[in-house]
Scaffold this motif. Structure first.
Motif, short mmCIF file in Angstrom:
data_model
loop_
_atom_site.label_atom_id
_atom_site.label_comp_id
_atom_site.label_asym_id
_atom_site.label_seq_id
_atom_site.Cartn_x
_atom_site.Cartn_y
_atom_site.Cartn_z
N HIS A 126 14.41 51.71 -44.21
CA HIS A 126 14.41 52.37 -45.52
C HIS A 126 14.09 53.85 -45.32
CE1 HIS A 126 10.15 50.92 -45.26
NE2 HIS A 126 9.94 52.18 -45.57
N THR A 127 14.12 54.61 -46.40
CA THR A 127 13.89 56.05 -46.30
C THR A 127 12.49 56.35 -45.78
OG1 THR A 127 15.42 56.42 -48.13
CG2 THR A 127 13.91 58.22 -47.60
N ASN A 128 12.42 57.23 -44.80
CA ASN A 128 11.16 57.65 -44.21
C ASN A 128 10.35 58.46 -45.21
OD1 ASN A 128 9.31 59.48 -42.60
ND2 ASN A 128 10.15 58.23 -40.96
N ASN A 129 9.04 58.30 -45.19
CA ASN A 129 8.16 59.00 -46.12
C ASN A 129 8.35 60.51 -46.10
OD1 ASN A 129 7.14 56.47 -46.55
ND2 ASN A 129 5.19 56.84 -45.58
N LYS A 130 8.61 61.09 -44.93
CA LYS A 130 8.75 62.55 -44.84
C LYS A 130 9.94 63.05 -45.65
CE LYS A 130 11.45 62.50 -40.63
NZ LYS A 130 11.52 62.75 -39.23
N GLU A 131 10.94 62.18 -45.87
CA GLU A 131 12.10 62.60 -46.66
C GLU A 131 11.73 62.82 -48.12
OE1 GLU A 131 15.01 63.47 -45.30
OE2 GLU A 131 14.11 62.97 -43.38
N ASP A 191 20.35 59.73 -41.50
CA ASP A 191 19.25 60.44 -40.84
C ASP A 191 17.95 60.40 -41.63
OD1 ASP A 191 20.65 62.15 -42.62
OD2 ASP A 191 19.81 63.92 -41.66
N CYS A 192 17.98 59.89 -42.85
CA CYS A 192 16.78 59.74 -43.68
C CYS A 192 16.04 58.43 -43.40
CB CYS A 192 17.14 59.78 -45.16
SG CYS A 192 17.83 61.32 -45.74
N ILE A 193 16.68 57.52 -42.68
CA ILE A 193 16.17 56.16 -42.54
C ILE A 193 15.24 56.03 -41.33
CG2 ILE A 193 16.89 53.74 -42.25
CD1 ILE A 193 17.65 55.13 -44.98
N ASP A 194 14.16 55.26 -41.52
CA ASP A 194 13.20 55.04 -40.43
C ASP A 194 13.44 53.69 -39.76
OD1 ASP A 194 12.04 53.09 -42.08
OD2 ASP A 194 10.36 54.36 -42.66
N VAL A 195 12.59 53.32 -38.83
CA VAL A 195 12.77 52.08 -38.07
C VAL A 195 12.63 50.82 -38.93
CG1 VAL A 195 12.07 53.10 -35.87
CG2 VAL A 195 10.34 52.02 -37.33
#
Length: 151
Positions: free
Chosen positions: A21-26, A14-18
């Motif tokens: 890799h890890t989404n900045n908000k995480e 659930d941390c991963i973006d499209v």
């Protein structure tokens, strides 16, 4: 006194973006989680701040992304208080995976009155609880922290 706090993190799906890799908000969420956990460990949990009627509120974030992180990565978020002045504290963050830095950043926290929302002076009992680790402190290098300045 706990000068550098370490929060272990496992990157989940659930941390991963499209982009995969890890989404900045995480990263921002992990920074906040580490700051709150460090404060708790030093005796200042949210209940105590609420009783005091004042708390720290984030006012400025700076993040420098150095390496992407992915599902399953085991990370360590290091955090420490770099400065503590009249109404503002600057906290530093240093995220590693296997000893390699993935991100570093800072957050400026303003101490605010919870009723008025206005800045107020950090009381001595709060200031005394937070050890300062200034730039260049040998403790940083001893802990493998090679700080990269954020403009």
């Amino acid at each position: 006194m706990l000068r550098i706090y370490r929060l272990p993190i496992t990157v989940t799906e659930d941390c991963i973006d499209v982009l995969g890799h890890t989404n900045n908000k995480e990263y921002l969420r992990w920074m906040e989680e580490a700051a709150i956990s460090h404060s708790d460990a030093l005796g200042w949990n949210m209940e105590r701040y609420l009783k005091l009627g004042a708390a720290f509120a984030a006012t400025v974030h700076k993040i420098h992304y150095l390496r992407p992180t992915h599902v399953g990565d085991e990370l360590i978020m290091n955090t420490w208080v770099e400065t503590l002045e009249k109404t503002i504290s600057r906290r530093a963050f240093y995220l590693t995976r296997g000893g390699k830095v993935c991100m570093n950043g800072t957050t400026e926290w303003t101490f605010i009155n919870l009723k008025t929302g206005r800045a107020e002076e950090i009381p001595p009992e709060v200031a005394e609880a937070f050890p300062i680790v200034p730039k260049g402190d040998p403790l940083l290098r001893e802990n493998g922290i090679r700080w990269l300045e954020i403009p």
